[in-house]
Design an enzyme around this catalytic site. Structure first.
Site, PDB file in Angstrom:
ATOM      1  N   ARG A 144      -4.101 -76.401  78.110  1.00 28.45           N
ATOM      2  CA  ARG A 144      -3.364 -75.814  77.051  1.00 28.45           C
ATOM      3  C   ARG A 144      -2.040 -75.205  77.059  1.00 28.45           C
ATOM      4  NH1 ARG A 144      -6.771 -78.262  76.070  1.00 28.45           N
ATOM      5  NH2 ARG A 144      -9.137 -78.034  75.220  1.00 28.45           N
TER       6      ARG A 144
ATOM      7  N   SER B 174     -10.970 -70.799  70.163  1.00 30.07           N
ATOM      8  CA  SER B 174     -11.448 -70.103  71.358  1.00 30.07           C
ATOM      9  C   SER B 174     -10.335 -68.849  71.572  1.00 30.07           C
ATOM     10  CB  SER B 174     -11.245 -70.867  72.487  1.00 30.07           C
ATOM     11  OG  SER B 174     -12.519 -71.833  72.286  1.00 30.07           O
TER      12      SER B 174
ATOM     13  N   GLU C 258      -5.963 -67.032  74.806  1.00 28.30           N
ATOM     14  CA  GLU C 258      -5.803 -68.391  74.477  1.00 28.30           C
ATOM     15  C   GLU C 258      -4.760 -68.152  73.200  1.00 28.30           C
ATOM     16  OE1 GLU C 258      -6.993 -71.858  75.489  1.00 28.30           O
ATOM     17  OE2 GLU C 258      -5.093 -72.103  74.199  1.00 28.30           O
TER      18      GLU C 258
HETATM   19  C1  LIG Z   1     -11.934 -73.704  64.166  1.00 28.81           C
HETATM   20  C2  LIG Z   1     -10.812 -73.915  65.044  1.00 28.81           C
HETATM   21  C3  LIG Z   1     -11.314 -74.738  66.295  1.00 28.81           C
HETATM   22  C4  LIG Z   1     -10.231 -74.929  67.168  1.00 28.81           C
HETATM   23  N1  LIG Z   1     -10.717 -75.716  68.027  1.00 28.81           N
HETATM   24  C5  LIG Z   1      -9.691 -76.211  69.189  1.00 28.81           C
HETATM   25  C6  LIG Z   1      -9.900 -77.370  70.101  1.00 28.81           C
HETATM   26  O1  LIG Z   1     -10.827 -77.830  70.177  1.00 28.81           O
HETATM   27  N2  LIG Z   1      -9.004 -77.605  71.031  1.00 28.81           N
HETATM   28  C7  LIG Z   1      -7.548 -76.773  70.756  1.00 28.81           C
HETATM   29  O2  LIG Z   1      -6.665 -77.178  71.812  1.00 28.81           O
HETATM   30  N3  LIG Z   1      -7.367 -75.892  70.107  1.00 28.81           N
HETATM   31  C8  LIG Z   1      -8.311 -75.809  69.062  1.00 28.81           C
HETATM   32  N4  LIG Z   1      -8.302 -74.557  68.465  1.00 28.81           N
HETATM   33  C9  LIG Z   1      -6.804 -74.033  68.295  1.00 28.81           C
HETATM   34  C10 LIG Z   1      -5.540 -74.509  67.247  1.00 28.81           C
HETATM   35  O3  LIG Z   1      -6.217 -75.381  66.314  1.00 28.81           O
HETATM   36  C11 LIG Z   1      -4.673 -75.089  68.200  1.00 28.81           C
HETATM   37  O4  LIG Z   1      -4.206 -74.359  69.062  1.00 28.81           O
HETATM   38  C12 LIG Z   1      -3.602 -75.934  67.430  1.00 28.81           C
HETATM   39  O5  LIG Z   1      -2.817 -76.839  68.081  1.00 28.81           O
HETATM   40  C13 LIG Z   1      -2.347 -74.876  66.789  1.00 28.81           C
HETATM   41  O6  LIG Z   1      -1.446 -75.700  65.914  1.00 28.81           O
HETATM   42  P1  LIG Z   1      -0.889 -74.952  64.737  1.00 28.81           P
HETATM   43  O7  LIG Z   1      -0.122 -76.016  64.056  1.00 28.81           O
HETATM   44  O8  LIG Z   1      -1.767 -74.120  63.865  1.00 28.81           O
HETATM   45  O9  LIG Z   1       0.044 -73.890  65.592  1.00 28.81           O
HETATM   46  P2  LIG Z   1       0.294 -72.342  65.113  1.00 28.81           P
HETATM   47  O10 LIG Z   1      -1.040 -71.369  65.278  1.00 28.81           O
HETATM   48  O11 LIG Z   1       1.067 -72.046  63.903  1.00 28.81           O
HETATM   49  O12 LIG Z   1       1.121 -71.662  66.303  1.00 28.81           O
HETATM   50  C14 LIG Z   1       0.898 -71.873  67.724  1.00 28.81           C
HETATM   51  C15 LIG Z   1       1.916 -71.708  68.577  1.00 28.81           C
HETATM   52  O13 LIG Z   1       2.692 -73.233  68.552  1.00 28.81           O
HETATM   53  C16 LIG Z   1       4.219 -73.024  68.209  1.00 28.81           C
HETATM   54  N5  LIG Z   1       4.501 -74.058  67.129  1.00 28.81           N
HETATM   55  C17 LIG Z   1       4.060 -74.285  65.960  1.00 28.81           C
HETATM   56  N6  LIG Z   1       4.714 -75.520  65.597  1.00 28.81           N
HETATM   57  C18 LIG Z   1       5.452 -75.717  66.601  1.00 28.81           C
HETATM   58  C19 LIG Z   1       6.209 -77.132  66.526  1.00 28.81           C
HETATM   59  N7  LIG Z   1       6.619 -77.888  65.587  1.00 28.81           N
HETATM   60  N8  LIG Z   1       6.837 -77.354  67.926  1.00 28.81           N
HETATM   61  C20 LIG Z   1       6.836 -76.396  68.928  1.00 28.81           C
HETATM   62  N9  LIG Z   1       5.822 -75.147  68.734  1.00 28.81           N
HETATM   63  C21 LIG Z   1       5.187 -75.050  67.631  1.00 28.81           C
HETATM   64  C22 LIG Z   1       4.036 -71.620  67.354  1.00 28.81           C
HETATM   65  O14 LIG Z   1       5.333 -71.153  67.654  1.00 28.81           O
HETATM   66  C23 LIG Z   1       3.218 -70.888  68.387  1.00 28.81           C
HETATM   67  O15 LIG Z   1       3.831 -70.395  69.238  1.00 28.81           O
HETATM   68  C24 LIG Z   1      -8.849 -74.427  67.219  1.00 28.81           C
HETATM   69  C25 LIG Z   1      -8.679 -73.549  65.971  1.00 28.81           C
HETATM   70  C26 LIG Z   1      -9.452 -73.160  65.055  1.00 28.81           C
HETATM   71  C27 LIG Z   1      -9.411 -72.445  64.135  1.00 28.81           C
END
Ligand SMILES: Cc1cc2nc3c(=O)[nH]c(=O)nc-3n(C[C@H](O)[C@H](O)[C@H](O)COP(=O)(O)OP(=O)(O)OC[C@H]3O[C@@H](n4cnc5c(N)ncnc54)[C@H](O)[C@@H]3O)c2cc1C
Length: 309
Positions: free
Chosen positions: A173, A225, A302
Protein backbone atom coordinates in the site's frame (compact mmCIF):
# COMPACT_ATOMS: atom_id res chain seq x y z
CA UNK A 1 -8.03 34.14 -3.11
CA UNK A 2 -10.01 34.91 -6.28
CA UNK A 3 -9.27 31.92 -8.46
CA UNK A 4 -10.81 33.66 -11.48
CA UNK A 5 -7.89 36.06 -11.41
CA UNK A 6 -5.68 33.18 -12.50
CA UNK A 7 -6.45 33.92 -16.15
CA UNK A 8 -3.98 31.41 -17.53
CA UNK A 9 -5.87 28.35 -16.22
CA UNK A 10 -6.61 26.08 -19.19
CA UNK A 11 -10.05 26.55 -20.75
CA UNK A 12 -10.89 22.82 -20.49
CA UNK A 13 -10.81 22.91 -16.69
CA UNK A 14 -13.92 23.71 -14.69
CA UNK A 15 -13.56 25.65 -11.47
CA UNK A 16 -15.75 25.29 -8.41
CA UNK A 17 -15.07 28.17 -5.99
CA UNK A 18 -15.44 27.31 -2.28
CA UNK A 19 -16.01 23.66 -3.16
CA UNK A 20 -17.26 21.45 -0.33
CA UNK A 21 -14.91 18.49 -0.20
CA UNK A 22 -17.65 16.25 1.17
CA UNK A 23 -18.99 16.28 -2.39
CA UNK A 24 -15.71 14.83 -3.70
CA UNK A 25 -14.87 12.12 -1.15
CA UNK A 26 -16.41 8.69 -0.54
CA UNK A 27 -16.67 9.44 3.22
CA UNK A 28 -18.86 12.36 2.10
CA UNK A 29 -17.26 14.47 4.84
CA UNK A 30 -15.05 17.53 4.94
CA UNK A 31 -15.29 21.31 4.71
CA UNK A 32 -14.51 23.67 1.86
CA UNK A 33 -11.39 24.54 -0.09
CA UNK A 34 -10.93 27.94 -1.80
CA UNK A 35 -11.34 26.31 -5.21
CA UNK A 36 -11.57 22.88 -6.79
CA UNK A 37 -10.37 22.62 -10.37
CA UNK A 38 -11.72 19.63 -12.31
CA UNK A 39 -9.14 18.54 -14.87
CA UNK A 40 -10.50 16.36 -17.69
CA UNK A 41 -7.15 15.17 -19.06
CA UNK A 42 -3.41 15.05 -18.43
CA UNK A 43 -2.62 18.20 -20.40
CA UNK A 44 -5.27 20.22 -18.57
CA UNK A 45 -4.00 18.94 -15.20
CA UNK A 46 -0.37 19.72 -16.07
CA UNK A 47 -1.23 23.21 -17.38
CA UNK A 48 -3.37 24.01 -14.34
CA UNK A 49 -0.60 22.84 -11.98
CA UNK A 50 2.02 24.86 -13.89
CA UNK A 51 -0.18 27.96 -13.67
CA UNK A 52 -0.60 27.52 -9.90
CA UNK A 53 3.16 26.94 -9.45
CA UNK A 54 3.89 30.14 -11.41
CA UNK A 55 1.45 32.10 -9.21
CA UNK A 56 2.85 30.55 -6.02
CA UNK A 57 -0.56 29.07 -5.11
CA UNK A 58 -0.44 25.93 -2.92
CA UNK A 59 -2.37 22.97 -4.33
CA UNK A 60 -2.85 19.20 -4.12
CA UNK A 61 -4.23 16.59 -6.50
CA UNK A 62 -6.97 14.14 -5.60
CA UNK A 63 -8.61 11.33 -7.56
CA UNK A 64 -11.97 9.96 -6.46
CA UNK A 65 -11.31 10.82 -2.81
CA UNK A 66 -11.80 7.20 -1.73
CA UNK A 67 -8.85 7.08 0.67
CA UNK A 68 -9.25 10.50 2.30
CA UNK A 69 -10.62 11.96 5.53
CA UNK A 70 -10.87 15.74 5.10
CA UNK A 71 -11.24 17.97 8.16
CA UNK A 72 -14.59 19.65 8.83
CA UNK A 73 -12.62 22.94 8.78
CA UNK A 74 -11.72 22.30 5.14
CA UNK A 75 -8.38 22.96 3.45
CA UNK A 76 -6.53 26.14 2.83
CA UNK A 77 -5.24 25.12 -0.59
CA UNK A 78 -6.52 24.65 -4.12
CA UNK A 79 -7.59 21.10 -4.99
CA UNK A 80 -7.04 19.73 -8.49
CA UNK A 81 -9.33 16.79 -9.22
CA UNK A 82 -8.16 14.20 -11.72
CA UNK A 83 -10.96 11.65 -12.04
CA UNK A 84 -13.20 10.79 -14.97
CA UNK A 85 -16.04 8.44 -15.76
CA UNK A 86 -14.90 8.33 -19.41
CA UNK A 87 -12.07 5.80 -19.33
CA UNK A 88 -9.03 6.68 -21.44
CA UNK A 89 -7.28 3.36 -22.13
CA UNK A 90 -5.52 2.31 -25.34
CA UNK A 91 -4.71 -1.39 -25.68
CA UNK A 92 -1.78 -2.48 -27.81
CA UNK A 93 -1.11 -6.22 -27.62
CA UNK A 94 -0.32 -6.99 -24.00
CA UNK A 95 0.19 -3.36 -23.04
CA UNK A 96 -2.33 -0.74 -22.04
CA UNK A 97 -1.72 2.98 -21.79
CA UNK A 98 -4.25 4.39 -19.37
CA UNK A 99 -4.84 7.85 -17.93
CA UNK A 100 -4.33 8.32 -14.19
CA UNK A 101 -7.86 9.71 -14.09
CA UNK A 102 -9.53 6.50 -15.31
CA UNK A 103 -11.52 4.67 -12.65
CA UNK A 104 -9.66 1.58 -11.45
CA UNK A 105 -12.71 -0.64 -11.80
CA UNK A 106 -13.24 0.57 -15.40
CA UNK A 107 -9.66 -0.49 -16.16
CA UNK A 108 -10.33 -3.97 -14.72
CA UNK A 109 -13.50 -4.34 -16.80
CA UNK A 110 -11.88 -3.11 -20.04
CA UNK A 111 -8.80 -5.33 -19.65
CA UNK A 112 -11.00 -8.40 -19.19
CA UNK A 113 -13.09 -7.43 -22.23
CA UNK A 114 -9.86 -7.19 -24.24
CA UNK A 115 -8.66 -10.60 -22.96
CA UNK A 116 -5.51 -9.16 -21.41
CA UNK A 117 -4.18 -8.93 -17.94
CA UNK A 118 -5.53 -10.50 -14.97
CA UNK A 119 -6.72 -7.32 -13.40
CA UNK A 120 -9.80 -8.99 -11.96
CA UNK A 121 -8.38 -8.36 -8.45
CA UNK A 122 -8.94 -4.62 -9.07
CA UNK A 123 -12.66 -5.21 -9.57
CA UNK A 124 -14.80 -3.05 -7.33
CA UNK A 125 -11.91 -1.10 -5.76
CA UNK A 126 -13.01 2.54 -5.83
CA UNK A 127 -10.67 5.32 -6.95
CA UNK A 128 -8.60 6.20 -9.96
CA UNK A 129 -5.65 4.48 -11.62
CA UNK A 130 -3.41 7.35 -10.41
CA UNK A 131 -4.56 7.02 -6.80
CA UNK A 132 -4.16 3.24 -7.05
CA UNK A 133 -0.58 3.46 -8.35
CA UNK A 134 0.42 6.05 -5.71
CA UNK A 135 -0.90 3.77 -2.94
CA UNK A 136 -0.13 0.44 -4.68
CA UNK A 137 -3.76 -0.59 -4.30
CA UNK A 138 -4.62 -4.25 -4.35
CA UNK A 139 -6.62 -7.11 -2.95
CA UNK A 140 -6.44 -10.90 -2.58
CA UNK A 141 -2.64 -10.83 -2.30
CA UNK A 142 -2.17 -8.92 -5.56
CA UNK A 143 -1.29 -5.28 -6.17
CA UNK A 144 -1.20 -2.89 -9.11
CA UNK A 145 2.54 -2.14 -8.73
CA UNK A 146 3.30 -5.64 -10.08
CA UNK A 147 2.16 -4.68 -13.58
CA UNK A 148 3.25 -1.02 -13.90
CA UNK A 149 5.83 -0.73 -16.68
CA UNK A 150 6.17 3.07 -16.73
CA UNK A 151 4.37 6.25 -15.74
CA UNK A 152 4.24 9.85 -16.96
CA UNK A 153 4.67 11.92 -13.85
CA UNK A 154 3.95 15.53 -13.02
CA UNK A 155 6.43 16.70 -10.38
CA UNK A 156 5.35 19.23 -7.72
CA UNK A 157 7.32 21.94 -9.60
CA UNK A 158 5.11 21.36 -12.68
CA UNK A 159 7.70 19.47 -14.77
CA UNK A 160 6.81 16.22 -16.59
CA UNK A 161 8.95 13.04 -16.63
CA UNK A 162 8.62 9.43 -17.70
CA UNK A 163 9.69 7.02 -14.95
CA UNK A 164 9.97 3.21 -15.04
CA UNK A 165 7.74 1.19 -12.72
CA UNK A 166 10.81 -0.37 -11.07
CA UNK A 167 11.80 3.10 -9.80
CA UNK A 168 8.51 3.68 -8.00
CA UNK A 169 9.50 1.70 -4.89
CA UNK A 170 6.26 -0.24 -4.58
CA UNK A 171 5.61 -1.72 -1.17
CA UNK A 172 2.51 -2.83 0.68
CA UNK A 173 0.00 0.00 0.00
CA UNK A 174 2.79 2.44 -0.76
CA UNK A 175 5.12 3.84 -3.41
CA UNK A 176 7.69 6.65 -3.52
CA UNK A 177 4.93 8.88 -4.93
CA UNK A 178 3.51 9.11 -1.41
CA UNK A 179 6.72 10.90 -0.37
CA UNK A 180 7.51 12.89 -3.52
CA UNK A 181 3.93 14.03 -4.19
CA UNK A 182 4.45 13.50 -7.95
CA UNK A 183 1.22 12.86 -9.85
CA UNK A 184 0.53 9.99 -12.27
CA UNK A 185 -0.73 11.57 -15.49
CA UNK A 186 -0.70 8.32 -17.50
CA UNK A 187 0.59 4.79 -16.96
CA UNK A 188 1.66 1.91 -19.18
CA UNK A 189 0.81 -1.49 -17.74
CA UNK A 190 2.30 -4.73 -19.01
CA UNK A 191 -0.22 -7.53 -18.88
CA UNK A 192 -0.60 -11.19 -19.81
CA UNK A 193 -3.10 -12.91 -22.02
CA UNK A 194 -6.18 -14.06 -20.20
CA UNK A 195 -9.21 -16.12 -20.94
CA UNK A 196 -12.16 -13.75 -21.14
CA UNK A 197 -14.72 -16.23 -19.78
CA UNK A 198 -12.57 -17.27 -16.81
CA UNK A 199 -11.77 -13.66 -15.93
CA UNK A 200 -15.37 -12.53 -16.35
CA UNK A 201 -16.45 -15.25 -13.90
CA UNK A 202 -13.64 -14.23 -11.50
CA UNK A 203 -14.70 -10.58 -11.73
CA UNK A 204 -18.28 -11.50 -10.93
CA UNK A 205 -17.14 -13.63 -7.97
CA UNK A 206 -15.10 -10.71 -6.59
CA UNK A 207 -17.89 -8.18 -7.13
CA UNK A 208 -20.31 -10.46 -5.28
CA UNK A 209 -17.82 -10.91 -2.44
CA UNK A 210 -17.44 -7.14 -2.16
CA UNK A 211 -21.22 -6.63 -2.27
CA UNK A 212 -21.69 -9.02 0.65
CA UNK A 213 -18.63 -8.11 2.77
CA UNK A 214 -18.03 -4.38 2.16
CA UNK A 215 -20.31 -1.37 2.48
CA UNK A 216 -21.52 0.33 -0.68
CA UNK A 217 -19.92 3.74 -0.12
CA UNK A 218 -22.66 5.59 -1.98
CA UNK A 219 -25.25 4.43 0.59
CA UNK A 220 -22.88 3.92 3.55
CA UNK A 221 -20.08 6.52 3.21
CA UNK A 222 -16.62 5.12 4.04
CA UNK A 223 -13.06 4.99 2.74
CA UNK A 224 -12.38 1.25 2.85
CA UNK A 225 -9.91 -0.09 5.40
CA UNK A 226 -9.02 2.53 7.97
CA UNK A 227 -5.80 0.90 9.23
CA UNK A 228 -2.96 -0.87 7.50
CA UNK A 229 -2.68 -4.58 8.09
CA UNK A 230 -0.05 -5.41 10.66
CA UNK A 231 3.59 -6.32 9.87
CA UNK A 232 4.31 -9.99 10.63
CA UNK A 233 6.62 -10.70 13.54
CA UNK A 234 8.59 -13.24 11.47
CA UNK A 235 9.66 -13.07 7.82
CA UNK A 236 7.81 -16.35 7.21
CA UNK A 237 4.45 -14.90 8.22
CA UNK A 238 1.94 -12.85 6.24
CA UNK A 239 0.53 -9.50 7.30
CA UNK A 240 -2.20 -9.88 9.88
CA UNK A 241 -5.59 -8.26 9.38
CA UNK A 242 -5.98 -5.09 11.45
CA UNK A 243 -9.67 -6.05 11.75
CA UNK A 244 -8.76 -9.17 13.75
CA UNK A 245 -6.83 -7.11 16.36
CA UNK A 246 -9.71 -4.63 16.53
CA UNK A 247 -12.28 -7.36 17.15
CA UNK A 248 -10.07 -8.99 19.80
CA UNK A 249 -9.66 -5.58 21.45
CA UNK A 250 -13.44 -5.30 21.70
CA UNK A 251 -13.79 -2.41 19.24
CA UNK A 252 -16.61 -3.92 17.16
CA UNK A 253 -19.37 -1.83 18.80
CA UNK A 254 -17.38 1.39 19.15
CA UNK A 255 -18.96 4.55 17.82
CA UNK A 256 -18.43 8.30 18.19
CA UNK A 257 -21.24 10.66 17.19
CA UNK A 258 -22.36 9.52 13.75
CA UNK A 259 -19.26 7.41 13.06
CA UNK A 260 -19.43 3.66 13.69
CA UNK A 261 -17.72 0.44 12.68
CA UNK A 262 -19.22 -1.48 9.77
CA UNK A 263 -21.03 -4.50 11.23
CA UNK A 264 -19.28 -7.02 8.93
CA UNK A 265 -15.74 -5.61 9.08
CA UNK A 266 -14.08 -4.06 12.14
CA UNK A 267 -11.50 -2.18 10.02
CA UNK A 268 -14.09 -0.10 8.14
CA UNK A 269 -15.74 3.03 9.55
CA UNK A 270 -19.10 4.10 8.17
CA UNK A 271 -20.21 7.74 8.47
CA UNK A 272 -23.93 8.00 9.18
CA UNK A 273 -25.70 11.17 7.96
CA UNK A 274 -25.07 13.11 11.20
CA UNK A 275 -21.33 12.20 11.30
CA UNK A 276 -18.57 14.77 11.16
CA UNK A 277 -15.00 14.16 10.06
CA UNK A 278 -14.01 14.88 13.68
CA UNK A 279 -16.27 11.98 14.81
CA UNK A 280 -14.44 9.65 12.41
CA UNK A 281 -11.06 10.91 13.61
CA UNK A 282 -12.05 10.49 17.28
CA UNK A 283 -13.27 6.95 16.55
CA UNK A 284 -9.92 6.06 14.91
CA UNK A 285 -8.14 7.35 18.06
CA UNK A 286 -10.38 5.17 20.22
CA UNK A 287 -9.62 2.13 18.04
CA UNK A 288 -5.86 2.78 18.19
CA UNK A 289 -6.04 3.11 22.00
CA UNK A 290 -8.00 -0.18 22.34
CA UNK A 291 -5.42 -2.14 20.33
CA UNK A 292 -2.54 -0.44 22.18
CA UNK A 293 -4.04 -1.41 25.52
CA UNK A 294 -4.77 -5.02 24.54
CA UNK A 295 -1.71 -5.80 22.36
CA UNK A 296 0.86 -3.08 23.10
CA UNK A 297 1.39 -1.75 19.57
CA UNK A 298 0.08 1.17 17.49
CA UNK A 299 -2.17 0.62 14.49
CA UNK A 300 -1.17 2.79 11.53
CA UNK A 301 -3.80 4.67 9.53
CA UNK A 302 -4.28 3.65 5.92
CA UNK A 303 -6.60 6.55 5.16
CA UNK A 304 -4.97 9.93 4.57
CA UNK A 305 -5.96 12.73 6.94
CA UNK A 306 -6.15 16.15 5.31
CA UNK A 307 -6.44 19.39 7.30
CA UNK A 308 -6.71 20.02 11.02
CA UNK A 309 -8.05 17.44 13.50
C1 LIG B 1 -15.58 0.65 -0.23
C2 LIG B 1 -14.08 0.80 -0.41
C3 LIG B 1 -13.32 -0.34 -0.63
C4 LIG B 1 -11.93 -0.22 -0.81
N1 LIG B 1 -11.21 -1.37 -1.04
C5 LIG B 1 -9.87 -1.27 -1.28
C6 LIG B 1 -9.11 -2.45 -1.59
O1 LIG B 1 -9.61 -3.57 -1.65
N2 LIG B 1 -7.76 -2.29 -1.81
C7 LIG B 1 -7.17 -1.07 -1.78
O2 LIG B 1 -5.94 -0.98 -2.01
N3 LIG B 1 -7.88 0.06 -1.47
C8 LIG B 1 -9.20 -0.01 -1.24
N4 LIG B 1 -9.92 1.12 -0.95
C9 LIG B 1 -9.22 2.43 -0.79
C10 LIG B 1 -9.18 3.26 -2.09
O3 LIG B 1 -10.10 2.78 -3.02
C11 LIG B 1 -7.78 3.23 -2.72
O4 LIG B 1 -6.85 3.74 -1.80
C12 LIG B 1 -7.72 4.05 -4.02
O5 LIG B 1 -6.60 3.60 -4.77
C13 LIG B 1 -7.63 5.58 -3.82
O6 LIG B 1 -7.72 6.19 -5.11
P1 LIG B 1 -8.37 7.65 -5.27
O7 LIG B 1 -8.30 8.02 -6.71
O8 LIG B 1 -9.72 7.70 -4.66
O9 LIG B 1 -7.34 8.53 -4.44
P2 LIG B 1 -7.69 9.72 -3.42
O10 LIG B 1 -8.39 9.16 -2.24
O11 LIG B 1 -8.33 10.82 -4.16
O12 LIG B 1 -6.22 10.15 -2.98
C14 LIG B 1 -5.43 9.28 -2.17
C15 LIG B 1 -3.96 9.72 -2.28
O13 LIG B 1 -3.51 9.48 -3.62
C16 LIG B 1 -3.03 10.69 -4.20
N5 LIG B 1 -3.42 10.69 -5.62
C17 LIG B 1 -4.66 10.76 -6.15
N6 LIG B 1 -4.58 10.74 -7.50
C18 LIG B 1 -3.27 10.67 -7.80
C19 LIG B 1 -2.54 10.62 -9.04
N7 LIG B 1 -3.12 10.69 -10.23
N8 LIG B 1 -1.18 10.51 -8.97
C20 LIG B 1 -0.53 10.45 -7.76
N9 LIG B 1 -1.17 10.53 -6.58
C21 LIG B 1 -2.53 10.62 -6.61
C22 LIG B 1 -3.72 11.82 -3.42
O14 LIG B 1 -2.93 13.01 -3.46
C23 LIG B 1 -3.77 11.22 -2.02
O15 LIG B 1 -2.54 11.39 -1.37
C24 LIG B 1 -11.31 1.05 -0.77
C25 LIG B 1 -12.09 2.20 -0.58
C26 LIG B 1 -13.47 2.08 -0.41
C27 LIG B 1 -14.29 3.32 -0.24
Amino acid sequence: MDINELVSLPAQTSIVPNALLRDYTTFQLGGACPALIDCPDADALASAAQCLVAEGVEFMVIGQGSNLLVSDKGLDLVVLRYCTEDPAAEFDGLRVRVSGSTLFDDLARLAIEQGVGDLSFCSGIPGTVGGAIAGNAGAFGRQIGDVVESVDLLAPDGSRHEVQGAELGFEYRSSVLKQTGAVVLNAVLKLETCDIETMTAERERIMELRRTKHPNWRASPCAGSVFRNVEPTSAADRRQAAGWFLEEAGAKNFHVGGARLFEKHANIIVADPEATAQDVFALTEKMIAAVRERFGFELEREIKLLGEF
